[in-house]
Design a protein around this motif. Structure first.
Motif, PDB file in Angstrom:
ATOM      1  N   TYR A 111      -4.471  -4.871   9.680  1.00 38.38           N
ATOM      2  CA  TYR A 111      -3.480  -4.303   8.832  1.00 38.38           C
ATOM      3  C   TYR A 111      -2.159  -5.095   8.948  1.00 38.38           C
ATOM      4  O   TYR A 111      -1.830  -5.444  10.338  1.00 38.38           O
ATOM      5  N   HIS A 112      -1.643  -5.316   7.944  1.00 36.45           N
ATOM      6  CA  HIS A 112      -0.268  -5.705   7.902  1.00 36.45           C
ATOM      7  C   HIS A 112       0.590  -4.321   7.971  1.00 36.45           C
ATOM      8  O   HIS A 112       0.255  -3.405   7.348  1.00 36.45           O
ATOM      9  N   MET A 113       1.895  -4.416   8.457  1.00 36.29           N
ATOM     10  CA  MET A 113       2.300  -2.910   8.848  1.00 36.29           C
ATOM     11  C   MET A 113       3.993  -3.208   8.034  1.00 36.29           C
ATOM     12  O   MET A 113       4.348  -3.949   8.096  1.00 36.29           O
ATOM     13  N   GLY A 114       4.204  -2.024   7.809  1.00 33.15           N
ATOM     14  CA  GLY A 114       5.664  -1.992   7.047  1.00 33.15           C
ATOM     15  C   GLY A 114       6.391  -0.606   7.573  1.00 33.15           C
ATOM     16  O   GLY A 114       5.816   0.577   7.941  1.00 33.15           O
ATOM     17  N   ALA A 136       0.609   1.132   6.483  1.00 29.77           N
ATOM     18  CA  ALA A 136      -0.334  -0.016   6.707  1.00 29.77           C
ATOM     19  C   ALA A 136      -1.145  -0.287   5.366  1.00 29.77           C
ATOM     20  O   ALA A 136      -1.427   0.595   4.452  1.00 29.77           O
ATOM     21  N   ASP A 137      -1.334  -1.728   5.096  1.00 34.19           N
ATOM     22  CA  ASP A 137      -2.393  -2.001   4.226  1.00 34.19           C
ATOM     23  C   ASP A 137      -2.840  -3.325   4.661  1.00 34.19           C
ATOM     24  O   ASP A 137      -2.171  -4.017   5.358  1.00 34.19           O
ATOM     25  N   ALA A 138      -3.818  -3.658   4.038  1.00 28.52           N
ATOM     26  CA  ALA A 138      -4.675  -4.977   4.333  1.00 28.52           C
ATOM     27  C   ALA A 138      -4.329  -6.103   3.657  1.00 28.52           C
ATOM     28  O   ALA A 138      -4.437  -7.204   3.852  1.00 28.52           O
ATOM     29  N   ASN A 139      -3.627  -5.575   2.775  1.00 36.22           N
ATOM     30  CA  ASN A 139      -2.828  -6.831   1.674  1.00 36.22           C
ATOM     31  C   ASN A 139      -1.319  -6.998   1.881  1.00 36.22           C
ATOM     32  O   ASN A 139      -0.352  -5.962   2.024  1.00 36.22           O
ATOM     33  N   ILE A 140      -0.736  -8.255   2.342  1.00 38.12           N
ATOM     34  CA  ILE A 140       0.579  -8.386   2.660  1.00 38.12           C
ATOM     35  C   ILE A 140       1.577  -8.140   1.726  1.00 38.12           C
ATOM     36  O   ILE A 140       2.602  -7.746   1.722  1.00 38.12           O
ATOM     37  N   GLN A 141       1.044  -8.253   0.513  1.00 41.84           N
ATOM     38  CA  GLN A 141       1.850  -8.012  -0.783  1.00 41.84           C
ATOM     39  C   GLN A 141       2.059  -6.459  -0.815  1.00 41.84           C
ATOM     40  O   GLN A 141       3.023  -5.614  -1.080  1.00 41.84           O
ATOM     41  N   ASP A 142       0.972  -5.639  -0.778  1.00 40.06           N
ATOM     42  CA  ASP A 142       0.849  -4.365  -0.963  1.00 40.06           C
ATOM     43  C   ASP A 142       1.572  -3.424  -0.041  1.00 40.06           C
ATOM     44  O   ASP A 142       2.191  -2.235  -0.367  1.00 40.06           O
ATOM     45  N   VAL A 143       1.684  -4.014   1.230  1.00 37.40           N
ATOM     46  CA  VAL A 143       2.182  -3.076   2.328  1.00 37.40           C
ATOM     47  C   VAL A 143       3.755  -2.963   2.104  1.00 37.40           C
ATOM     48  O   VAL A 143       4.399  -2.198   2.642  1.00 37.40           O
ATOM     49  N   ARG A 144       4.255  -4.068   1.244  1.00 41.70           N
ATOM     50  CA  ARG A 144       5.756  -3.966   0.962  1.00 41.70           C
ATOM     51  C   ARG A 144       6.050  -3.097  -0.361  1.00 41.70           C
ATOM     52  O   ARG A 144       7.209  -2.901  -0.801  1.00 41.70           O
ATOM     53  N   ILE A 145       4.996  -2.705  -0.900  1.00 42.70           N
ATOM     54  CA  ILE A 145       5.330  -2.250  -2.304  1.00 42.70           C
ATOM     55  C   ILE A 145       4.366  -0.616  -2.474  1.00 42.70           C
ATOM     56  O   ILE A 145       5.073   0.495  -2.424  1.00 42.70           O
ATOM     57  N   ARG A 146       2.915  -0.771  -2.222  1.00 44.09           N
ATOM     58  CA  ARG A 146       2.409   0.615  -2.346  1.00 44.09           C
ATOM     59  C   ARG A 146       1.321   0.520  -1.202  1.00 44.09           C
ATOM     60  O   ARG A 146       0.110   0.411  -1.562  1.00 44.09           O
ATOM     61  N   PRO A 147       1.634   0.518   0.012  1.00 44.61           N
ATOM     62  CA  PRO A 147       0.747   0.673   1.121  1.00 44.61           C
ATOM     63  C   PRO A 147      -0.238   1.626   0.805  1.00 44.61           C
ATOM     64  O   PRO A 147       0.021   2.797   0.284  1.00 44.61           O
ATOM     65  N   ASP A 148      -1.507   1.561   1.389  1.00 42.71           N
ATOM     66  CA  ASP A 148      -2.613   2.553   1.396  1.00 42.71           C
ATOM     67  C   ASP A 148      -2.515   3.658   2.304  1.00 42.71           C
ATOM     68  O   ASP A 148      -2.833   4.821   1.952  1.00 42.71           O
TER      69      ASP A 148
END
Length: 121
Positions: free
Chosen positions: A31-34, A97-109
């Protein structure tokens, strides 16, 4: 995946604070983290993010130079070191947290429950 944030509190202008967020129920390094925050009466906003191995970080303009995001994959934990805190940093801080580096900054799961940071003037 569960995220547990901690480390918030009441501090004075100019003080420092370190937030922590532990991930469980998943493989942390996948996971990428934010970090996001939500001030009273405001929408939730992006603060910082870090990729899975820690070699790439992202910051909102207001965090650059004052906040540092880091992670310890051995401890399944992401940190947000906040220095030179200002009253306008007062907010509930959420880890994500999100498995996608773009999504972790916008709409994390995945979202943590939030920890309150209050900076008095």
């Amino acid at each position: 995946v569960q995220l547990q944030a901690s480390g918030g509190g009441l501090v004075q202008t100019g003080d420092s604070l370190r937030l922590s967020c532990a991930l469980s129920g998943g493989t942390f390094r996948m996971y990428h983290m934010g970090w996001f925050r939500q001030a009273p009466g405001e929408e939730r906003e992006f603060v910082a993010a870090i990729n899975w191995n820690g070699d790439t970080t992202y910051y909102t303009d207001s965090a650059k130079g004052r906040f540092t995001i880091s992670r310890d994959n051995a401890k399944n934990t992401v940190y947000l070191q906040m220095n030179i805190l200002k009253p306008e940093d007062t907010a509930i801080y959420f880890c994500a947290a999100d498995a996608n580096i773009q999504d972790v900054r916008i709409r994390p799961d995945h979202w943590g429950q939030g920890t309150l940071v209050t900076v008095s003037s």
